[in-house]
Motif scaffolding. Sequence first.
Motif, mmCIF file in Angstrom:
data_model
loop_
_atom_site.group_PDB
_atom_site.id
_atom_site.type_symbol
_atom_site.label_atom_id
_atom_site.label_comp_id
_atom_site.label_asym_id
_atom_site.label_seq_id
_atom_site.Cartn_x
_atom_site.Cartn_y
_atom_site.Cartn_z
ATOM 1 N N GLU A 61 0.829 -1.215 0.000
ATOM 2 C CA GLU A 61 0.000 0.000 0.000
ATOM 3 C C GLU A 61 0.858 1.258 0.000
ATOM 4 O O GLU A 61 0.611 2.198 -0.759
ATOM 5 N N GLN B 198 1.249 3.540 -3.421
ATOM 6 C CA GLN B 198 0.677 4.890 -3.336
ATOM 7 C C GLN B 198 1.656 5.924 -3.872
ATOM 8 O O GLN B 198 1.251 6.925 -4.438
ATOM 9 N N LYS C 230 -0.652 7.787 8.394
ATOM 10 C CA LYS C 230 -0.900 8.643 7.239
ATOM 11 C C LYS C 230 -0.822 10.107 7.680
ATOM 12 O O LYS C 230 -1.446 10.492 8.671
#
Length: 389
Positions: A108, A112, A173
């Motif tokens: 991921e 990304q 994040k």
Amino acid sequence: MELLVENTTLYDEIIEKAKRIGQAAELESVQADKDATISENVANIIREEQINRLLLPKDYGYPQLDWHTYVDMVKTVSYHNLSAGWLSCFFSLHNAWVSYLPKPLRDEVVNQGGFVADVFAPVGKVEKAEGGYYVSGTYNFVSGINYCDWVGVGAFMKFDDSDKPERVGILLKVSDLEIIKNWDSLGLRGSGSNTLIVDKVFVKPEAILRFSKIIECSQPPEKDFDQDYLYYNTPFYPGFYVGFAAMAVGGAERVLAEFEKHTAGRVRFSGVAEKESPTSQRVLAELSLEMEAAQLLLNRYIAMMEEDKGGPYEGAKYKAIRASIIDKCVQIGVKSLLTLGGHALLKGHPVEMFTRDLMAIGTHITSLYEDGIHGYGRHLFGIQTNIQG
């Protein structure tokens, strides 16, 4: 000691990428100093050149570097601009710890495509929650956070299979966090090392990296892993910190070149050319030898990493060598500035800027000279230090 480059074509390609980044950052160095961050233009060039992809396992399709190529990439960017060298190092380096996360989460992050920052000072608070944990904390000195999509933060946690709390890294994040733009430093101003506020952010267990497990075995959790990956085949911490020494050497090489250039063109009030002065001749000779010593120590550090694959290693020795390299580079900056005189003190002069940046590298916790030398002395006398590199 001659270090071999495994792929000369790749080496040349990487160095050209580094020059492009460094030269672009050099053109904007004064403005970056004022803004306390590199520009989006420079950040975009780092992305375009895919520097953040250089330290990934080969299943992601990016080149596998040897240590000499990686170190020379960092040195080359740093020769032109140390803040850009700092961030080019970090934006590539931080994928190294991402590569120890479980593969679905790692995929991921990598797919990304964003930059990854980190600050692993264990100041965070972790609370158990249903299905995971809540993380809170205030983290200072988060380099490059202005342009990052992901960040690793540090904390202490207690696990069921351990009798005491241990240091962990936690992937978050950046969009879930608050950035406080308060970076106002002596040097490395372009690094944009701002403060990060984490306020009870939920994370799943797989986002938590146990550093103790990496120390035990520098390989990822899955059985089928990239046997050729740089960080799976070297002591993790020495590899993670080598960039600090590489940056310092690149910056000091630039200072030395500037010292020679400005001395050659300098004329005293008496009309005597400064290059004919025994004082400047002596300083140039002395600093050139110190520069060569720093470069040789860096080569030795790389050779040690290549030798210490998966087995026991002397963490205290790595730290002492790295601290010694950086100290020599800082002193090259300070001595050059003091010898060149007042004109080199003006804001924006290359020697003034690089010396400030070298001093900032020297203040990093992994670079502190007294700590490094003291630890190595204890190690030499057989005293346990727990220094990991």
